[in-house]
Design a protein around this motif. Structure first.
Motif, PDB file in Angstrom:
ATOM      1  N   ILE A 164       0.928  -1.347  -0.135  1.00  0.00           N
ATOM      2  CA  ILE A 164      -0.099   0.015   0.122  1.00  0.00           C
ATOM      3  C   ILE A 164       0.889   1.271  -0.115  1.00  0.00           C
ATOM      4  CG2 ILE A 164      -1.836   1.292   1.209  1.00  0.00           C
ATOM      5  CD1 ILE A 164      -2.745  -1.331   2.383  1.00  0.00           C
ATOM      6  N   ILE A 165       0.656   1.860  -1.035  1.00  0.00           N
ATOM      7  CA  ILE A 165       1.426   3.413  -1.070  1.00  0.00           C
ATOM      8  C   ILE A 165       0.433   4.638  -0.709  1.00  0.00           C
ATOM      9  CG2 ILE A 165       2.669   4.920  -2.499  1.00  0.00           C
ATOM     10  CD1 ILE A 165       4.071   2.197  -2.170  1.00  0.00           C
ATOM     11  N   LEU A 166       0.894   5.405  -0.082  1.00  0.00           N
ATOM     12  CA  LEU A 166       0.198   6.637   0.547  1.00  0.00           C
ATOM     13  C   LEU A 166       0.789   7.870   0.078  1.00  0.00           C
ATOM     14  CD1 LEU A 166      -0.002   5.622   4.288  1.00  0.00           C
ATOM     15  CD2 LEU A 166      -1.749   4.811   2.587  1.00  0.00           C
ATOM     16  N   SER A 167      -0.451   8.717   0.304  1.00  0.00           N
ATOM     17  CA  SER A 167       0.213  10.131   0.055  1.00  0.00           C
ATOM     18  C   SER A 167      -0.657  11.289   0.878  1.00  0.00           C
ATOM     19  CB  SER A 167      -0.102  10.581  -1.614  1.00  0.00           C
ATOM     20  OG  SER A 167      -0.151  11.982  -1.965  1.00  0.00           O
ATOM     21  N   ARG A 168      -0.036  12.070   1.515  1.00  0.00           N
ATOM     22  CA  ARG A 168      -0.577  13.089   2.283  1.00  0.00           C
ATOM     23  C   ARG A 168      -0.607  14.186   1.328  1.00  0.00           C
ATOM     24  NH1 ARG A 168       2.376  16.872   5.912  1.00  0.00           N
ATOM     25  NH2 ARG A 168       0.669  18.015   7.141  1.00  0.00           N
ATOM     26  N   ARG A 169       0.215  14.290   0.587  1.00  0.00           N
ATOM     27  CA  ARG A 169       0.217  15.527  -0.520  1.00  0.00           C
ATOM     28  C   ARG A 169      -1.066  15.852  -1.003  1.00  0.00           C
ATOM     29  NH1 ARG A 169       5.142  16.969  -4.653  1.00  0.00           N
ATOM     30  NH2 ARG A 169       3.944  18.938  -5.557  1.00  0.00           N
ATOM     31  N   ARG A 170      -1.461  14.586  -1.535  1.00  0.00           N
ATOM     32  CA  ARG A 170      -2.915  14.656  -2.545  1.00  0.00           C
ATOM     33  C   ARG A 170      -3.855  15.312  -1.614  1.00  0.00           C
ATOM     34  NH1 ARG A 170      -3.199  10.151  -6.209  1.00  0.00           N
ATOM     35  NH2 ARG A 170      -1.368  10.121  -7.525  1.00  0.00           N
ATOM     36  N   LEU A 171      -4.243  14.905  -0.213  1.00  0.00           N
ATOM     37  CA  LEU A 171      -5.102  15.832   0.371  1.00  0.00           C
ATOM     38  C   LEU A 171      -4.850  17.150   0.791  1.00  0.00           C
ATOM     39  CD1 LEU A 171      -5.771  13.003   3.381  1.00  0.00           C
ATOM     40  CD2 LEU A 171      -7.226  13.645   1.766  1.00  0.00           C
ATOM     41  N   LEU A 172      -3.472  17.299   0.869  1.00  0.00           N
ATOM     42  CA  LEU A 172      -3.198  18.868   0.989  1.00  0.00           C
ATOM     43  C   LEU A 172      -3.384  19.592  -0.046  1.00  0.00           C
ATOM     44  CD1 LEU A 172       0.387  18.497   2.964  1.00  0.00           C
ATOM     45  CD2 LEU A 172      -1.973  19.022   3.919  1.00  0.00           C
ATOM     46  N   GLU A 173      -3.288  18.785  -1.183  1.00  0.00           N
ATOM     47  CA  GLU A 173      -3.389  19.822  -2.612  1.00  0.00           C
ATOM     48  C   GLU A 173      -4.897  20.137  -2.937  1.00  0.00           C
ATOM     49  OE1 GLU A 173       0.233  18.207  -5.380  1.00  0.00           O
ATOM     50  OE2 GLU A 173      -1.533  16.947  -5.414  1.00  0.00           O
ATOM     51  N   GLU A 174      -5.649  19.050  -2.426  1.00  0.00           N
ATOM     52  CA  GLU A 174      -7.144  18.917  -2.359  1.00  0.00           C
ATOM     53  C   GLU A 174      -7.744  20.147  -1.679  1.00  0.00           C
ATOM     54  OE1 GLU A 174      -8.777  15.377  -1.699  1.00  0.00           O
ATOM     55  OE2 GLU A 174      -8.070  14.407  -3.406  1.00  0.00           O
ATOM     56  N   GLU A 175      -7.245  20.393  -0.358  1.00  0.00           N
ATOM     57  CA  GLU A 175      -7.546  21.130   0.579  1.00  0.00           C
ATOM     58  C   GLU A 175      -7.181  22.577  -0.021  1.00  0.00           C
ATOM     59  OE1 GLU A 175      -5.710  20.091   4.192  1.00  0.00           O
ATOM     60  OE2 GLU A 175      -6.806  18.531   4.553  1.00  0.00           O
ATOM     61  N   ARG A 176      -5.935  22.707  -0.566  1.00  0.00           N
ATOM     62  CA  ARG A 176      -5.446  23.983  -1.017  1.00  0.00           C
ATOM     63  C   ARG A 176      -6.348  24.410  -2.390  1.00  0.00           C
ATOM     64  NH1 ARG A 176      -0.744  26.402  -0.407  1.00  0.00           N
ATOM     65  NH2 ARG A 176      -0.010  28.088  -1.925  1.00  0.00           N
ATOM     66  N   ALA A 177      -6.972  23.410  -3.242  1.00  0.00           N
ATOM     67  CA  ALA A 177      -7.680  23.847  -4.197  1.00  0.00           C
ATOM     68  C   ALA A 177      -8.978  24.442  -3.713  1.00  0.00           C
ATOM     69  CB  ALA A 177      -7.820  22.614  -5.178  1.00  0.00           C
ATOM     70  N   ALA A 178      -9.633  23.776  -2.705  1.00  0.00           N
ATOM     71  CA  ALA A 178     -10.744  24.198  -1.945  1.00  0.00           C
ATOM     72  C   ALA A 178     -10.641  25.628  -1.433  1.00  0.00           C
ATOM     73  CB  ALA A 178     -11.183  23.361  -0.978  1.00  0.00           C
ATOM     74  N   ARG A 179      -9.469  26.042  -0.907  1.00  0.00           N
ATOM     75  CA  ARG A 179      -9.087  27.220  -0.166  1.00  0.00           C
ATOM     76  C   ARG A 179      -9.016  28.281  -1.330  1.00  0.00           C
ATOM     77  NH1 ARG A 179     -10.126  31.052   3.126  1.00  0.00           N
ATOM     78  NH2 ARG A 179      -8.211  32.423   3.734  1.00  0.00           N
ATOM     79  N   LYS A 180      -8.426  27.686  -2.393  1.00  0.00           N
ATOM     80  CA  LYS A 180      -8.083  28.648  -3.454  1.00  0.00           C
ATOM     81  C   LYS A 180      -9.385  29.281  -4.094  1.00  0.00           C
ATOM     82  CE  LYS A 180      -6.112  29.032  -8.083  1.00  0.00           C
ATOM     83  NZ  LYS A 180      -5.368  28.457  -9.185  1.00  0.00           N
ATOM     84  N   GLU A 181     -10.325  28.427  -4.341  1.00  0.00           N
ATOM     85  CA  GLU A 181     -11.765  28.771  -4.764  1.00  0.00           C
ATOM     86  C   GLU A 181     -12.419  29.729  -3.728  1.00  0.00           C
ATOM     87  OE1 GLU A 181     -13.066  28.325  -7.635  1.00  0.00           O
ATOM     88  OE2 GLU A 181     -11.207  27.618  -8.163  1.00  0.00           O
ATOM     89  N   GLU A 182     -12.230  29.470  -2.641  1.00  0.00           N
ATOM     90  CA  GLU A 182     -12.725  30.346  -1.729  1.00  0.00           C
ATOM     91  C   GLU A 182     -12.120  31.867  -1.453  1.00  0.00           C
ATOM     92  OE1 GLU A 182     -12.336  28.736   2.475  1.00  0.00           O
ATOM     93  OE2 GLU A 182     -13.551  26.780   1.840  1.00  0.00           O
ATOM     94  N   LEU A 183     -10.848  31.781  -1.446  1.00  0.00           N
ATOM     95  CA  LEU A 183     -10.126  33.151  -1.794  1.00  0.00           C
ATOM     96  C   LEU A 183     -10.401  33.747  -3.174  1.00  0.00           C
ATOM     97  CD1 LEU A 183      -6.569  32.167  -0.456  1.00  0.00           C
ATOM     98  CD2 LEU A 183      -8.201  33.362   0.568  1.00  0.00           C
ATOM     99  N   ARG A 184     -10.690  33.036  -4.071  1.00  0.00           N
ATOM    100  CA  ARG A 184     -10.935  33.624  -5.338  1.00  0.00           C
ATOM    101  C   ARG A 184     -12.379  34.436  -5.391  1.00  0.00           C
ATOM    102  NH1 ARG A 184     -10.016  30.742 -11.098  1.00  0.00           N
ATOM    103  NH2 ARG A 184     -10.395  32.500 -12.584  1.00  0.00           N
ATOM    104  N   GLN A 185     -13.210  34.076  -4.423  1.00  0.00           N
ATOM    105  CA  GLN A 185     -14.421  34.674  -4.224  1.00  0.00           C
ATOM    106  C   GLN A 185     -14.459  35.567  -3.231  1.00  0.00           C
ATOM    107  OE1 GLN A 185     -17.080  33.680  -6.134  1.00  0.00           O
ATOM    108  NE2 GLN A 185     -15.606  32.185  -7.226  1.00  0.00           N
ATOM    109  N   SER A 186     -13.395  35.882  -2.393  1.00  0.00           N
ATOM    110  CA  SER A 186     -13.423  36.722  -1.340  1.00  0.00           C
ATOM    111  C   SER A 186     -12.273  37.657  -1.374  1.00  0.00           C
ATOM    112  CB  SER A 186     -13.397  35.846   0.054  1.00  0.00           C
ATOM    113  OG  SER A 186     -12.382  35.168   0.306  1.00  0.00           O
ATOM    114  N   LEU A 187     -11.108  37.389  -1.813  1.00  0.00           N
ATOM    115  CA  LEU A 187      -9.913  37.970  -1.722  1.00  0.00           C
ATOM    116  C   LEU A 187      -9.857  39.218  -2.921  1.00  0.00           C
ATOM    117  CD1 LEU A 187      -7.103  38.098  -0.226  1.00  0.00           C
ATOM    118  CD2 LEU A 187      -6.103  36.922  -1.766  1.00  0.00           C
ATOM    119  N   ALA A 188      -9.439  40.317  -2.491  1.00  0.00           N
ATOM    120  CA  ALA A 188      -9.312  41.421  -3.314  1.00  0.00           C
ATOM    121  C   ALA A 188      -8.000  42.376  -3.143  1.00  0.00           C
ATOM    122  CB  ALA A 188     -10.394  42.530  -3.093  1.00  0.00           C
ATOM    123  N   VAL A 189      -7.593  42.938  -4.478  1.00  0.00           N
ATOM    124  CA  VAL A 189      -6.294  43.770  -4.164  1.00  0.00           C
ATOM    125  C   VAL A 189      -6.740  44.885  -2.997  1.00  0.00           C
ATOM    126  CG1 VAL A 189      -5.064  45.402  -5.480  1.00  0.00           C
ATOM    127  CG2 VAL A 189      -5.656  43.315  -6.507  1.00  0.00           C
ATOM    128  N   GLY A 190      -5.434  44.930  -2.312  1.00  0.00           N
ATOM    129  CA  GLY A 190      -5.689  46.127  -1.252  1.00  0.00           C
ATOM    130  C   GLY A 190      -5.836  45.101   0.090  1.00  0.00           C
TER     131      GLY A 190
END
Length: 417
Positions: A164-190
């Motif tokens: 069995i081969i595991l990856s913690r990075r895959r989960l971190l990337e998925e969490e990061r992608a979800a967080r990116k979408e949240e930022l795209r909706q809320s983050l603004a210049v300034g």
């Protein structure tokens, strides 16, 4: 469990379809000896192994009415089975289901091996996580992971679970992608945000603000000239930054540390009033003049026409060099445009201010003496001219006599000849 077939039929009739690995939050409706049942809506229920909610003392950690977050695992004999995160009491079959469904499994890092870590999952099942799959970036200190528990994804399940081969990075990337979408909706210049420095380069520093990684260019590190970026930032440091630009398509994000610092131009007129003199350091040379730094973030320009002490020069380098300390005078302040016009006071003025006075009878020496002699020459000429005028005046003051006296004198002059 006898009513599961009927419940499943009602659920299918309602048109609801769950996919393996899908996450849901549901209410606990009953607790049996081995199973905990949850409400799926539409008179449908699902089951979760009770062992997943038993603590180390053997007590159940949930009660009827509690909300639980679970993953859909599989449909067996028309029964919907769910799990929290596969681990502990999960069976070998559950691990395979987790592999196919992408459900996270709990694991503990036990040892460091060649190329990766040995991880224990689902009780006593051994698995392997490569170094490259442990984090988003290269692992710097492997020992910090030993003994730690993390969630992993099974990316390979071979030989009936013996490999069995595991990856913690895959989960971190998925969490990061979800967080990116949240930022795209809320983050603004300034916006002002907090992040962690991930790396420091010659051209700037990268900062992770949770979901995206932005760059602080060298020009945005501080108000003054930054000669060594490492003296300002280091990896792992938490910083507050201001968002300067967002390019979601190219994934380029610019940040500023400078904008969180006090503006040095506030009150500049009080610190550097017109006519005042200051010591500054020559920052850089241009064809049209020299920029002089008076304080961090406060630069002024000495135009080339004011650098030659009255003589014409072709480039500022003929009289000053970068890094040189220079005395300057504030000529004009433009706070709105952040500009200072500077000049260089004539050296003679500075020398005269500290030169001891000399007696008028003391002979001058050197260049200064020659200058005083040249200055004295016009005064001597004027004195000679005044004496000449006085002499002419004395001669003109003598009486000329009568007309008869003049005739006699003239006749006497002819007789003598």
């Amino acid at each position: 469990m006898s009513g599961f077939e009927e419940l499943f039929a009602e659920h299918e009739a309602a048109g609801e379809k769950l996919t393996p690995g899908q996450q849901i939050t549901a209410e606990v409706v009953s607790i049996a000896r081995e199973w905990i049942f949850i409400d799926l809506g539409g008179k449908s229920e699902g089951a979760v192994a009770k062992a997943e909610f038993i603590d180390q003392e053997g007590n159940c950690t949930v009660a009827v009415g509690d909300k639980v977050t679970v993953y859909f695992l599989a449909e067996k004999k028309q029964e919907k089975l769910f799990t929290t995160k596969v681990g502990g009491a999960a069976t070998q079959a559950h691990l395979e289901e987790a592999y196919h469904s992408g459900i996270p499994v709990e694991g503990t890092v036990e040892a460091e091996g060649k190329g990766g870590f040995q991880v224990r999952i689902s009780g006593n099942v051994r698995a392997f996580c490569p170094f490259s799959q442990m984090a988003l970036r290269r692992v710097e200190n492997n020992e910090e992971y030993l003994g730690q528990g993390f969630a992993f994804k099974i990316i390979e399940f071979r030989e009936g679970g013996r490999n069995i081969i595991l990856s913690r990075r895959r989960l971190l990337e998925e969490e990061r992608a979800a967080r990116k979408e949240e930022l795209r909706q809320s983050l603004a210049v300034g916006d002002k945000v907090t992040g962690t420095v991930t790396s420091v380069q010659k051209f700037g520093a990268f900062v992770d603000i949770g979901g995206i990684e932005g760059l602080i260019p060298m020009s945005e590190i501080g108000w003054g000239t930054v000669e060594d970026i490492h003296s300002h930032l280091e990896p792992g440091r938490e910083v507050e930054v201001v968002v300067k630009s967002l390019d979601w398509e190219k994934e380029r994000y610019s940040l500023s540390l400078k904008d969180t610092l006090p503006d040095p131009w506030e009150g500049v007129a009080a610190r550097f009033p017109e006519g005042s003199r200051h010591q500054g350091k020559v920052a850089r040379l241009m064809d049209f003049g020299a920029f002089v730094t008076l304080a961090p973030g406060i630069d002024g320009l000495v135009h080339i026409s004011k650098l030659g002490a009255g003589r014409r020069i072709n480039h500022p380098r003929e009289v000053v060099q970068p890094g040189e300390t220079l005395e300057v005078e504030i000529e004009a302040i433009d706070s709105e445009r952040r500009r200072l016009s500077l000049s260089v006071p004539p050296p003679a003025e500075s020398e005269a201010a500290g030169e001891p006075a000399q007696s008028e009878t003391r002979p001058a020496a050197g260049a200064a003496g020659k200058a005083r002699k040249k200055a004295a020459a016009p005064a001597d000429n004027r004195q000679d001219f005044r004496e000449y005028q006085n002499q002419q005046g004395r001669q003109s003051d003598r009486p000329m006599g009568t007309l008869g006296d003049l005739l006699k004198a003239k006749m006497a002059e002819k007789g003598s000849k």
